[in-house]
Design a protein around this motif. Structure first.
Motif, PDB file in Angstrom:
ATOM      1  N   HIS A 177      16.254   0.881 -10.209  1.00 35.17           N
ATOM      2  CA  HIS A 177      17.331   1.645  -9.597  1.00 35.17           C
ATOM      3  C   HIS A 177      18.525   0.720  -9.370  1.00 35.17           C
ATOM      4  N   SER A 178      19.674   1.304  -9.042  1.00 35.59           N
ATOM      5  CA  SER A 178      20.881   0.515  -8.835  1.00 35.59           C
ATOM      6  C   SER A 178      20.783  -0.402  -7.628  1.00 35.59           C
ATOM      7  N   ASN A 179      19.813  -0.178  -6.731  1.00 38.69           N
ATOM      8  CA  ASN A 179      19.642  -1.071  -5.587  1.00 38.69           C
ATOM      9  C   ASN A 179      18.764  -2.267  -5.916  1.00 38.69           C
ATOM     10  N   GLY A 180      18.347  -2.398  -7.170  1.00 42.99           N
ATOM     11  CA  GLY A 180      17.552  -3.535  -7.591  1.00 42.99           C
ATOM     12  C   GLY A 180      16.063  -3.340  -7.461  1.00 42.99           C
ATOM     13  N   LEU A 181      15.604  -2.208  -6.956  1.00 47.79           N
ATOM     14  CA  LEU A 181      14.176  -1.946  -6.787  1.00 47.79           C
ATOM     15  C   LEU A 181      13.651  -1.104  -7.940  1.00 47.79           C
ATOM     16  N   ARG A 182      12.336  -1.237  -8.183  1.00 46.93           N
ATOM     17  CA  ARG A 182      11.693  -0.497  -9.257  1.00 46.93           C
ATOM     18  C   ARG A 182      11.173   0.840  -8.733  1.00 46.93           C
ATOM     19  N   ILE A 183      11.502   1.907  -9.434  1.00 44.01           N
ATOM     20  CA  ILE A 183      11.019   3.236  -9.069  1.00 44.01           C
ATOM     21  C   ILE A 183       9.553   3.370  -9.470  1.00 44.01           C
ATOM     22  N   VAL A 184       8.739   3.912  -8.558  1.00 47.55           N
ATOM     23  CA  VAL A 184       7.319   4.124  -8.818  1.00 47.55           C
ATOM     24  C   VAL A 184       7.065   5.621  -8.945  1.00 47.55           C
ATOM     25  N   ARG A 185       6.570   6.036 -10.083  1.00 46.86           N
ATOM     26  CA  ARG A 185       6.303   7.452 -10.323  1.00 46.86           C
ATOM     27  C   ARG A 185       5.005   7.908  -9.652  1.00 46.86           C
ATOM     28  N   ASP A 186       3.982   7.051  -9.678  1.00 52.11           N
ATOM     29  CA  ASP A 186       2.669   7.474  -9.179  1.00 52.11           C
ATOM     30  C   ASP A 186       1.841   6.241  -8.854  1.00 52.11           C
ATOM     31  N   GLY A 187       0.879   6.403  -7.930  1.00 52.00           N
ATOM     32  CA  GLY A 187      -0.062   5.329  -7.638  1.00 52.00           C
ATOM     33  C   GLY A 187      -0.080   4.881  -6.195  1.00 52.00           C
ATOM     34  N   ILE A 188       1.016   5.050  -5.453  1.00 50.45           N
ATOM     35  CA  ILE A 188       1.070   4.664  -4.050  1.00 50.45           C
ATOM     36  C   ILE A 188       1.705   5.785  -3.241  1.00 50.45           C
ATOM     37  N   LEU A 189       1.538   5.687  -1.915  1.00 44.51           N
ATOM     38  CA  LEU A 189       2.079   6.667  -0.984  1.00 44.51           C
ATOM     39  C   LEU A 189       3.124   5.998  -0.088  1.00 44.51           C
ATOM     40  N   PRO A 190       3.990   6.797   0.537  1.00 37.76           N
ATOM     41  CA  PRO A 190       4.975   6.198   1.454  1.00 37.76           C
ATOM     42  C   PRO A 190       4.343   5.467   2.626  1.00 37.76           C
ATOM     43  N   THR A 191       3.084   5.804   2.951  1.00 37.60           N
ATOM     44  CA  THR A 191       2.417   5.182   4.101  1.00 37.60           C
ATOM     45  C   THR A 191       1.642   3.924   3.734  1.00 37.60           C
ATOM     46  N   ASP A 192       1.578   3.583   2.459  1.00 35.66           N
ATOM     47  CA  ASP A 192       0.862   2.375   2.047  1.00 35.66           C
ATOM     48  C   ASP A 192       1.652   1.132   2.433  1.00 35.66           C
ATOM     49  N   LYS A 193       0.930   0.119   2.893  1.00 37.61           N
ATOM     50  CA  LYS A 193       1.558  -1.154   3.216  1.00 37.61           C
ATOM     51  C   LYS A 193       1.400  -2.087   2.027  1.00 37.61           C
ATOM     52  N   LEU A 194       2.515  -2.416   1.428  1.00 40.36           N
ATOM     53  CA  LEU A 194       2.509  -3.289   0.253  1.00 40.36           C
ATOM     54  C   LEU A 194       2.421  -4.740   0.686  1.00 40.36           C
ATOM     55  N   ILE A 195       1.706  -5.551  -0.067  1.00 38.72           N
ATOM     56  CA  ILE A 195       1.657  -6.990   0.176  1.00 38.72           C
ATOM     57  C   ILE A 195       2.749  -7.640  -0.666  1.00 38.72           C
ATOM     58  N   LEU A 196       3.629  -8.397  -0.006  1.00 36.39           N
ATOM     59  CA  LEU A 196       4.839  -8.874  -0.659  1.00 36.39           C
ATOM     60  C   LEU A 196       4.763 -10.315  -1.133  1.00 36.39           C
ATOM     61  N   ASN A 197       3.897 -11.130  -0.552  1.00 33.75           N
ATOM     62  CA  ASN A 197       3.882 -12.543  -0.929  1.00 33.75           C
ATOM     63  C   ASN A 197       2.445 -13.031  -1.123  1.00 33.75           C
ATOM     64  N   ASN A 198       2.325 -14.285  -1.585  1.00 30.55           N
ATOM     65  CA  ASN A 198       1.018 -14.883  -1.882  1.00 30.55           C
ATOM     66  C   ASN A 198       0.196 -14.027  -2.842  1.00 30.55           C
ATOM     67  N   ILE A 199       0.868 -13.366  -3.761  1.00 30.32           N
ATOM     68  CA  ILE A 199       0.192 -12.469  -4.703  1.00 30.32           C
ATOM     69  C   ILE A 199      -0.813 -13.232  -5.564  1.00 30.32           C
ATOM     70  N   GLN A 200      -0.485 -14.468  -5.933  1.00 31.59           N
ATOM     71  CA  GLN A 200      -1.363 -15.244  -6.814  1.00 31.59           C
ATOM     72  C   GLN A 200      -2.560 -15.828  -6.082  1.00 31.59           C
ATOM     73  N   LYS A 201      -2.530 -15.798  -4.752  1.00 32.03           N
ATOM     74  CA  LYS A 201      -3.593 -16.452  -3.975  1.00 32.03           C
ATOM     75  C   LYS A 201      -4.613 -15.472  -3.401  1.00 32.03           C
ATOM     76  N   ILE A 202      -4.407 -14.197  -3.607  1.00 30.08           N
ATOM     77  CA  ILE A 202      -5.308 -13.190  -3.051  1.00 30.08           C
ATOM     78  C   ILE A 202      -5.911 -12.370  -4.186  1.00 30.08           C
ATOM     79  N   ALA A 203      -6.913 -11.589  -3.816  1.00 30.13           N
ATOM     80  CA  ALA A 203      -7.586 -10.724  -4.783  1.00 30.13           C
ATOM     81  C   ALA A 203      -8.148  -9.527  -4.024  1.00 30.13           C
ATOM     82  N   PRO A 204      -8.489  -8.442  -4.726  1.00 27.94           N
ATOM     83  CA  PRO A 204      -9.088  -7.292  -4.038  1.00 27.94           C
ATOM     84  C   PRO A 204     -10.335  -7.708  -3.260  1.00 27.94           C
TER      85      PRO A 204
END
Length: 391
Positions: free
Chosen positions: A342-369
């Motif tokens: 989008h023009s605000n620099g964020l990626r639009i998500v069509r499906d897969g998450i909800l507005p109430t989901d808490k996204l993890i923003l950092n240390n992505i390479q150091k964590i796992a499910p």
């Protein structure tokens, strides 16, 4: 018997120690805090999506300047690269042969007028005698035909005069349009050919204010735009001047505003694309034909959308996923279907998450499910330049 009892006691004691160590280990894991991560809710708001295309600028008008008559080039009356106005004399040919031709045509015209007067007088003499029979029918017809021939000669001579005068005018090669002239491609003193499909190219002129921007879109894009227009969610691509915003290679924002004024009448069979054109003012002559640019135009009606930062999206072969915070602060993986930036620099998500989901923003390479984390709730940041672009 005493030995057997001692061995049994030792085994029971070992089992008790093992069970105690296992309980201690589990308690230690439960009491150990997980890795600290930042979490945030996805941005959820009403937006209109924008489509982007790469294209090229072309002159709104381009003319190859050629002479209409042949002759020796006598003078060049412009400076290479200057702005010229329609009607300005750019080249001058040696006009002496054409003046002679005009004089000769005028002389022939004068002779034709004398011949017409003579034929008129001769016809008038026999016209009054025809009724009385003093002149034969053959003589009457001969003089009448001579008069008609003299009249035709007048028309022929007049046309030759007009042609000679026009050729004399053509020795001055003028600018057919206003615009930016190229260099002179023929030097003084050269004999140039004119008046044919193989005439000598003298120079070119391009009109760059306004200037055109051409780009191509896919068949699916075209169908989407047409359906949006039919549903009243966007203007027609062919008739309503859809706004188009353009940026150059060295620009960060789409600062040049244009309007779409043309969509081709068929798709290219070899590429499956259709050509479109936007027109924009270029009063400062910054834009030149041949330059590349990127166009952005409205691609959807207003709708609610989820948006997330691009850098938190992971890849698993053909799948895209993000990490979200699950129950008891345990990491979960969610596969997502992505849309455009989008023009605000964020990626639009069509499906897969909800507005109430808490996204993890950092240390992505150091964590796992399944990993235990210590969350800190923050807000998704939008870059200042993205805010400006979105306005």
């Amino acid at each position: 018997m005493a030995i057997f009892s001692a061995v049994l006691l030792m085994l029971l004691t070992g089992v008790a120690f093992i069970a105690s160590d296992k309980e201690l280990e589990e308690k230690t894991v439960q009491d150990t805090p997980g890795m600290t991560v930042e979490t945030a809710f996805p941005v959820y708001e009403k937006i209109t999506e924008w489509d982007e295309y790469t294209g090229r600028f072309e002159a709104s008008n381009r003319v190859e300047v050629r002479a209409r008559v042949s002759g020796f080039l006598e003078s060049v009356n412009f400076v290479d690269g200057q702005i010229v106005q329609k009607g300005d004399v750019l080249f001058t040919l040696d006009n002496r042969p054409f003046k002679i031709a005009l004089d000769q045509a005028n002389a022939d015209f004068s002779q034709a007028k004398v011949s017409l007067r003579t034929a008129q007088d001769n016809f008038e003499r026999v016209a009054s005698l025809k009724e009385s029979g003093a002149v034969s029918t053959e003589e009457y017809d001969r003089r009448k035909q001579a008069l008609e021939f003299a009249k035709a000669s007048i028309l022929l001579s007049q046309s030759k005069v007009d042609q000679a005068r026009l050729n004399l005018e053509f020795t001055k090669v003028t600018a057919p349009i206003s615009g930016l002239v190229s260099r002179d491609k023929v030097n003084l003193g050269n004999l140039i050919d004119g008046g044919s499909s193989n005439s000598t190219l003298l120079t070119t002129i391009v009109a760059t204010s306004p200037i055109h921007f051409y780009f191509t879109g896919s068949e699916s894009d075209y169908l989407r735009y047409v359906r949006l227009a039919r549903n009243g969610e966007r203007g027609s691509v062919r008739s309503e001047g859809i706004p188009v915003y353009i940026k150059l290679q060295d620009e960060g924002d789409f600062v040049h505003e244009a309007k779409m004024d043309f969509v081709d009448n068929e798709l290219d069979n070899s590429t499956g694309t259709i050509e479109s054109r936007a027109v924009l003012e270029n009063k400062d002559l910054l834009l030149e034909p041949g330059m590349f640019g990127k166009a952005r135009l409205l691609g959807s009606a207003e709708h609610e959308a989820l948006m997330i930062p691009d850098d938190i999206i992971g890849t698993n072969q053909s799948l895209r996923f993000v990490y979200v915070l699950g129950d008891d602060n345990v990491v979960e993986s969610r596969n997502v279907t992505l849309g455009p930036l989008h023009s605000n620099g964020l990626r639009i998500v069509r499906d897969g998450i909800l507005p109430t989901d808490k996204l993890i923003l950092n240390n992505i390479q150091k964590i796992a499910p399944g990993a235990l984390v210590a969350p800190e709730l923050v807000s998704i940041a939008i870059a200042p330049q993205a805010l400006v672009a979105a306005q």
